[in-house]
Design an enzyme around this catalytic site. Structure first.
Site, PDB file in Angstrom:
ATOM      1  N   TYR A   1      13.754  46.205  59.030  1.00 10.25           N
ATOM      2  CA  TYR A   1      12.755  47.261  58.295  1.00 10.25           C
ATOM      3  C   TYR A   1      11.588  46.723  58.366  1.00 10.25           C
ATOM      4  CZ  TYR A   1      17.255  49.942  56.892  1.00 10.25           C
ATOM      5  OH  TYR A   1      18.304  50.645  56.822  1.00 10.25           O
TER       6      TYR A   1
ATOM      7  N   LYS B   1      33.234  31.421  33.170  1.00 13.03           N
ATOM      8  CA  LYS B   1      32.584  32.970  33.274  1.00 13.03           C
ATOM      9  C   LYS B   1      32.142  33.166  34.338  1.00 13.03           C
ATOM     10  CE  LYS B   1      28.323  30.320  31.574  1.00 13.03           C
ATOM     11  NZ  LYS B   1      27.550  30.405  30.353  1.00 13.03           N
TER      12      LYS B   1
ATOM     13  N   MET C   1      20.896  45.588  53.338  1.00 14.76           N
ATOM     14  CA  MET C   1      21.851  45.716  52.386  1.00 14.76           C
ATOM     15  C   MET C   1      23.143  45.150  52.565  1.00 14.76           C
ATOM     16  SD  MET C   1      23.508  48.804  50.304  1.00 14.76           S
ATOM     17  CE  MET C   1      22.070  49.197  49.312  1.00 14.76           C
TER      18      MET C   1
END
Length: 831
Positions: free
Chosen positions: A725, A501, A774
């Site tokens: 950032y 899974k 990201m």
């Protein structure tokens, strides 16, 4: 060489059933690797978990007519019934088919009065074997072990490949238990022995390292000469006690009186310069490696080459061209819906046969056209007509649809290949044809097989689908080693369910499932029906258990034979109703009992009501009953775990005794399999342990997944500047900062930023600087020698995933399953 079936029957002292004439050239132990059925003798080997006799009917329909079976099988009613259907077959009945296989190989070996090198040790066996082949193949015809065929089965299959043309044999011998080397010694009968080293591999079955060393050294009892590192005091003592009369080439960096004295070893940037003296004559050579293991392997080869009288000038010339031994088949996604199998490291008939077998098996589940890209096969000692006739036979046996040949030799034999074909004089011509659209490759599974001098790495680079510079390498061999680790803990009759899974814990469910299916696990398990449907579309035929079936998925379950977990009366009634509506009867289900996890499941006291309901319908039938341990990995909850097992035993016994058919029982996960052997019941479910992490100790068993990326850019950033950032990454010194193409969208947790975690650059710790973005993150490489394009390990073989999970205060499951689907998976199989 070939033998009549009569001769073989005599060699292995078999009782023969059937008197049909036959000539045997091929020995088979794995039914999936059948190639030339009319000349094949199948040995029905029996293991704790499998019985080769099961595959006899299928092999018979595929053309095999000669079988070696055990007396127990021959006397069984099952095989007696088969005999009436095996018209024209020969059954050779023996006490032990494995011993018969080994005896046949031993008899075959006795036909050859040639030098044979036997290699054993804890590491380096395959490298020494392959390098000896590289150094000696230009001067003589060599038969060697395919890849790492060094086991009780692999060695006889390797020695069987000796032919009348063979002038030198080179065979590996590996052991994992006391007493195993005797059989391998009798089969190999080495005249030259090489002992690489003695380490901790397979130590678990030996009382001491000394016992293992003595066992390994027994391979060389009747050798003419033994080669080893004379500076290794442990090995030297073991050899002197065990083989007091053996002639030795114990090379040494310390003892100038040794026949092979290593005078100087100088490591340079990308090579190592070695000066040595052999029997008083000084010479030197260079190898294109700088690691200690490669240097030691090269010195073993040096000793063997001198003993075999290879001139020193040839040794010097050839050592500098030694190529790295790649012991893996890489599976990569290609352009135009192609799948690439990259084996562009060497090219010979033995490794071609293995690679074609891999191609054939993968094509069965993918449904793609089979294509072989093959370079000239070099230094075989055979005429081109004989060589490429043999190649044609191999590709015909694996049902290859198209061949693309590269090189003048193979091109001159183009007419031999009566399938779709294209031939090119060199790799550059092939690449040009692809670039100009004159050769189209699409919807194909492509085996790329070539000698290194043809530069097929450029071809692989051209055909590979480029998506993302961050990849997850998945070692299928390590996963199977983990599977076997747990199988060794189980009773022989205990079945295995493997959890695939969540994209097989991030590794990629389809390729993982295919590999597990090949190794005959009993069930696969996924969370939802869509995951099971994807596996069926990929060609998976093994039983699939759906752990969290949804009400909207019933038709998918029925259509694709996906077996649901049933945990409540509400779900059961809905499933029965839909099955009856669809005309489905006796559809297999798996009953979940809640014994303390308190997540899903019937309560134990609900068993009578459940039994009553199941008895009054025929839409579904119970295949198994199971429960889930809440804290099987934690000793402090052992009393609670034993109470769970007691509750399950009572509830499952009540359920199974209510029905006349076999209902499997299972409660153990990976941790339970390790800690509660008494609760194995009929099956166990393997999850995180299968993927390399022990849930009990949090230690890595065999690492399966390695997350890698590359350095995009390196810049110098002065002290007191900030990185990333929010300006959170403030520098306290002048620094070199590297940017990596991986971020939290790829699965790199943001909480590792601001020096909370680190990765490895050229083996050294590089902390994350600033916030993880990201798609990109930044690391500090101030104290690390590196450059743009260098590889970076996020987790894997050298940086255990548990280091990351511990730093994050979580579990390895979360880190593995977080790896994004946009990260390309590259699968490889260690051989």
């Amino acid at each position: 060489m070939s033998y009549s079936i009569d001769t073989i029957a005599g060699y292995i002292a078999a009782r023969r059933v059937g008197d049909n004439s036959a000539t045997i050239s091929w020995l088979l132990t794995d039914s999936r690797s059948l190639n030339f059925p009319e000349e094949t003798l199948f040995f029905a080997l029996k293991s704790k978990r499998n019985d080769g006799a099961r595959y006899i009917p299928d092999l018979y329909t595929r053309g095999v007519r000669n079988f070696v079976v055990s007396e127990n099988d021959a006397d069984s009613s099952q095989l007696a019934a088969l005999q009436s259907r095996l018209e024209g077959a020969n059954l050779l009945v023996v006490a032990n088919p494995l011993k018969a296989l080994q005896k046949l190989a031993e008899k075959h070996r006795e036909h050859f009065n040639i030098p044979v090198v036997g290699i054993t040790g804890s590491n380096g066996k395959t490298v020494v074997k392959e390098w000896l082949h590289q150094l000696l193949a230009s001067d003589r015809v060599i038969t060697r072990s395919p890849r790492s065929y060094n086991s009780q089965i692999g060695v006889p299959l390797s020695v069987w490949q000796l032919t009348d043309q063979t002038e030198l044999g080179i065979f590996e011998a590996g052991i994992s238990e006391p007493g195993e080397m005797r059989a391998l010694k009798n089969i190999i009968q080495p005249t030259i022995g090489i002992l690489t080293n003695i380490g901790g591999a397979h130590q678990e079955n030996f009382y001491s390292l000394q016992e293992k060393c003595i066992e390994k050294v027994s391979l060389f009892k009747d050798c003419d000469v033994l080669i080893y590192n004379g500076d290794d005091e442990f090995i030297s003592n073991c050899v002197s006690r065990t083989l007091s009369s053996a002639r030795e080439i114990a090379w040494s960096r310390k003892n100038q009186d040794c026949p092979l004295y290593i005078k100087k070893i100088e490591k340079r940037d990308d090579n190592t310069f070695i000066v040595y003296r052999y029997l008083g004559m000084e010479n030197s050579f260079t190898i294109p490696f700088i690691d200690d293991a490669s240097i030691e392997d090269a010195l073993h080869c040096l000793a063997a080459c001198h003993y075999l009288m290879l001139p020193a000038e040839k040794i010097t010339e050839r050592m500098q061209h030694l190529e790295p031994v790649a012991m893996r088949l890489e599976v990569k996604e290609g352009k135009n819906n192609c799948l690439l199998i990259n084996d562009s490291y060497n090219s010979d008939l033995v490794s071609l046969d293995i690679a074609l077998d891999f191609l054939y098996r993968r094509s069965l589940v993918k449904g793609l056209k089979r294509t072989l890209i093959l370079s000239d096969i070099l230094e075989t000692g055979q005429s081109l007509s004989i060589l490429y006739r043999r190649v044609q036979q191999l590709i015909a046996g694996r049902q290859v649809d198209r061949i693309i040949g590269v090189g003048h030799d193979i091109s001159s034999c183009e007419a031999r290949f009566n399938i779709e074909r294209a031939f090119f004089p060199d790799t550059e011509s092939l690449l040009t044809a692809i670039a100009k659209g004159k050769l189209m490759l699409s919807n194909e599974i492509i085996l790329i097989k070539g000698a290194r001098r043809f530069g097929f790495d450029r071809l692989t680079e051209e055909l590979e689908k480029k998506v993302h510079e961050t990849i997850l390498e998945v070692n299928l061999g390590a996963m199977i080693a983990n599977l076997n680790h747990y199988r060794a803990l189980l009773n022989p009759a205990t079945k295995v369910i493997c959890m695939v899974k969540a994209a097989a814990y991030g590794a990629g469910s389809q390729e993982i499932a295919k590999t597990l299916q090949e190794h005959r696990v009993d069930y696969l398990a996924v969370a939802v029906a869509d995951e099971g449907y994807d596996l069926r579309r990929a060609g998976i035929t093994t039983g699939i258990l759906i752990m969290n079936p949804e009400m909207t998925s019933f038709h998918t379950l029925f259509e694709h034979n996906l077996e649901p977990e049933v945990y409540s009366f509400h779900l059961l009634e809905a499933l029965i109703k839909e099955a009856e509506k669809s005309g489905i009867t006796r559809f297999p289900i798996h009953i979940k009992v809640d014994t303390g996890m308190h997540r899903l499941g019937f309560a134990p006291h609900e068993m009578p009501q459940l039994i009553e309901r199941l008895k009054h319908q025929d839409a579904v039938i119970v295949r198994s009953v199971f429960s889930h341990l809440a804290a099987g990995d934690s000793p402090r909850f052992d009393d609670f775990t034993r109470e769970q097992i007691r509750l399950f035993d009572a509830a499952s016994t009540e359920l199974t005794q209510a029905f006349g058919h076999r209902i499997f029982r299972h409660i153990c996960n990976s941790a339970g399999a390790e800690r509660f052997p008494e609760a194995q019941y009929d099956m166990v479910r393997l999850g995180i342990g299968l993927y390399g992490v022990s849930p009990v100790t949090n230690a890595v068993i065999n690492n399966v997944s390695t997350l890698k990326t590359t350095i995009l850019q390196i810049r110098d950033v002065p002290k007191d500047e900030t990185v990333g950032y929010g300006r959170n990454g403030k520098l306290t010194r002048d620094s070199r900062i590297a940017a990596l193409p991986i971020g939290y969208a790829d699965g790199l947790n943001r909480h590792l930023g601001n020096t909370a975690g680190y990765c490895l650059v050229n083996g050294m710790h590089a902390p994350y600087v600033g916030n993880i973005c990201m798609d990109v993150c930044m690391i500090d490489v101030t104290d690390i020698e590196c450059r743009e394009g260098d590889s970076v390990e996020i987790f894997g073989d050298n940086l255990p995933i548990t280091v990351l999970s511990d730093a994050l205060g979580t579990i390895p499951y979360e880190v593995l399953t977080a790896v994004s689907t946009r990260v390309k998976r590259v699968y490889f199989q260690e051989s």
